[in-house]
Scaffold this active site. Sequence first.
Site, PDB file in Angstrom:
ATOM      1  N   SER A  14      20.135  47.592  22.540  1.00  0.00           N
ATOM      2  CA  SER A  14      18.789  47.606  21.978  1.00  0.00           C
ATOM      3  C   SER A  14      18.302  48.988  21.552  1.00  0.00           C
ATOM      4  CB  SER A  14      17.804  47.023  22.985  1.00  0.00           C
ATOM      5  OG  SER A  14      16.485  47.098  22.480  1.00  0.00           O
ATOM      6  N   SER A  16      15.065  49.382  20.577  1.00  0.00           N
ATOM      7  CA  SER A  16      13.615  49.429  20.776  1.00  0.00           C
ATOM      8  C   SER A  16      13.168  50.273  21.964  1.00  0.00           C
ATOM      9  CB  SER A  16      13.067  48.005  20.923  1.00  0.00           C
ATOM     10  OG  SER A  16      13.327  47.252  19.764  1.00  0.00           O
ATOM     11  N   LYS A  64      14.774  34.503  18.614  1.00  0.00           N
ATOM     12  CA  LYS A  64      13.753  34.602  17.559  1.00  0.00           C
ATOM     13  C   LYS A  64      13.186  33.239  17.157  1.00  0.00           C
ATOM     14  CE  LYS A  64      15.294  38.966  15.559  1.00  0.00           C
ATOM     15  NZ  LYS A  64      15.607  39.703  14.323  1.00  0.00           N
ATOM     16  N   ASN A  85       9.839  37.768  15.628  1.00  0.00           N
ATOM     17  CA  ASN A  85      10.456  38.914  16.290  1.00  0.00           C
ATOM     18  C   ASN A  85       9.424  39.859  16.901  1.00  0.00           C
ATOM     19  OD1 ASN A  85       9.611  40.070  13.716  1.00  0.00           O
ATOM     20  ND2 ASN A  85      10.923  41.808  14.227  1.00  0.00           N
ATOM     21  N   ASP A 104      10.523  41.593  10.637  1.00  0.00           N
ATOM     22  CA  ASP A 104      11.834  41.827  10.024  1.00  0.00           C
ATOM     23  C   ASP A 104      11.706  41.887   8.504  1.00  0.00           C
ATOM     24  OD1 ASP A 104      13.495  41.987  12.269  1.00  0.00           O
ATOM     25  OD2 ASP A 104      13.784  39.825  12.369  1.00  0.00           O
ATOM     26  N   GLY A 130      18.090  33.990  12.911  1.00  0.00           N
ATOM     27  CA  GLY A 130      16.702  34.355  12.666  1.00  0.00           C
ATOM     28  C   GLY A 130      16.500  35.431  11.621  1.00  0.00           C
ATOM     29  N   LYS A 156      23.106  23.767   2.386  1.00  0.00           N
ATOM     30  CA  LYS A 156      22.439  25.042   2.151  1.00  0.00           C
ATOM     31  C   LYS A 156      23.390  26.237   2.165  1.00  0.00           C
ATOM     32  CE  LYS A 156      17.988  23.556   4.075  1.00  0.00           C
ATOM     33  NZ  LYS A 156      16.934  23.839   5.079  1.00  0.00           N
ATOM     34  N   TYR A 208      22.932  48.450  13.170  1.00  0.00           N
ATOM     35  CA  TYR A 208      22.641  49.880  13.073  1.00  0.00           C
ATOM     36  C   TYR A 208      23.480  50.718  14.024  1.00  0.00           C
ATOM     37  CZ  TYR A 208      20.088  48.954  17.363  1.00  0.00           C
ATOM     38  OH  TYR A 208      19.769  48.567  18.643  1.00  0.00           O
TER      39      TYR A 208
END
Length: 246
Positions: A14, A16, A64, A85, A104, A130, A156, A208
């Site tokens: 994470s 965050s 999410k 989120n 997001d 999500g 889809k 990331y």
Amino acid sequence: MNTFGILGFPLGHSFSKKFFTDKFTKENIDASFLNFELSNIQDFPTILEQHPDLKGFCVTIPYKQDVIQFLDDIDPLAERIGAVNSVQIIRENEQFKLVGYNTDIHGFTESLRIFLDGAKPKALILGTGGVSKAVATAFEEMDIEYQFVSRTASDKCISYEMLSSEVISNYHLIVNCTPLGTFPKDDTCPDIPYEYLTKDHFLYDVVYNPAETLFMKKGAEKGAKTHNGLKMLHLQAERNWEIWNR
């Protein structure tokens, strides 16, 4: 002290916690940020019981969509996307209200505009979780034609096996919305035919960590322009902070 956090499983990767802890230190904010790592989303109510000072939290993989069942209200954009989120907690006396948002789409849209620099290619979205729903909504807002790609074809989605040279030549923007390539499994990547990529392609990875994923490396070897998800995370994190402190 106000408390904020992130809900997901696992959370070893994470971004965050470090982002907000550094923010609190730099801006002299009296607050803490916690990782709420739950293997079962049904245990979520215990977080609210154990943290009465919690004002808001991020939501990441795989919750999410699952977190929506616990919300009292949801922002129209998040409802349209079908994924949340960011959750704001509004407390009044002994009562509280949970409101869900999706940031997001903000982070992705703004970072993508910079990356494309005026180009408007057709896009392939790898994955159907999500974040892929937010990416699809961003494309609709930007009037970019897109196609979902998944392991199994459906009404889809097309499958990875269907990614021919013709398909790749028609879709010059490819967005990885899967966790493939995320540290510590950074030796993995989406199973696309990288040999068909050219200098006219744009590869955007929402991952990331590492900064350059195998998906990006394989694209760069063919001359494609590449971009990781760090800028998207910074933009959505700041939008989360705005929401939690309304």
